[in-house]
Design an enzyme around this catalytic site. Structure first.
Site, PDB file in Angstrom:
ATOM      1  N   CYS A 161     -31.247  -9.132   6.288  1.00 42.61           N
ATOM      2  CA  CYS A 161     -29.928  -9.758   6.460  1.00 42.61           C
ATOM      3  C   CYS A 161     -29.779 -10.111   7.942  1.00 42.61           C
ATOM      4  CB  CYS A 161     -28.800  -8.826   6.014  1.00 42.61           C
ATOM      5  SG  CYS A 161     -27.175  -9.435   6.499  1.00 42.61           S
TER       6      CYS A 161
ATOM      7  N   HIS B  53     -18.186 -12.384   7.159  1.00 47.78           N
ATOM      8  CA  HIS B  53     -17.838 -12.742   8.541  1.00 47.78           C
ATOM      9  C   HIS B  53     -16.581 -13.585   8.562  1.00 47.78           C
ATOM     10  CE1 HIS B  53     -20.710 -15.679   6.950  1.00 47.78           C
ATOM     11  NE2 HIS B  53     -20.076 -16.606   7.662  1.00 47.78           N
TER      12      HIS B  53
END
Ligand code: AMP
Ligand code: ZN
Length: 122
Positions: A4, A108
């Site tokens: 990731c 995010h």
């Protein structure tokens, strides 16, 4: 989480221009900014997308959003017009899922700010 991108940034395995860090969150400059100020706020734990969040994530999500005004202030997303009135500002955005335009599957928050080129000083 193996493989990731943002977990690797959180682990400092991939460089980023970090503008804020605490035990739970990291904020860094977007590598392809869409505005003069473009910051991403991520949790250090891996959460793939907003759709994976529920009530147990309320505090974490609140902390991410609450960081935006602090970052905006620190990054200069404010102006005072010649007549003394306050201006400036910023946008926040969370893209979720393919149809939401999400490209990186680690939660995010985008924070966009800075002067708008089309805006004329009054
Ligand atoms: P999203 O489309 O909401 O998933 O946004 C992903 C964002 O991550 C995009 O605005 C990218 O420019 C940004 N991005 C991708 N790789 C990096 C990186 N290595 N460092 C900083 N930002 C990145
Ligand atoms: Zn991750």
């Amino acid at each position: 989480m193996d493989n990731c991108l943002f977990c690797k940034i959180a682990a400092k395995q991939i460089p980023a221009t970090v503008v804020y860090e605490d035990d739970e969150l990291l904020a860094f400059k977007d590598i392809r900014p869409h505005a003069p100020v473009h910051i991403l706020v991520i949790p250090k734990i891996h959460v793939a997308t907003l759709s994976d969040c529920d009530a147990s994530h309320t505090e974490l999500l609140g902390k991410m959003l609450a960081l935006a005004p602090r970052l905006a202030k620190e990054q200069g997303c404010a102006v005072t017009w010649q007549d003394g009135t306050p201006g400036g500002g910023y946008k926040t955005m969370i893209n979720s899922g393919p149809d939401g335009g999400q490209e990186v599957y680690h939660l995010h928050l985008h924070m966009f700010g800075g002067p708008h080129p089309w805006r004329v000083e009054r």
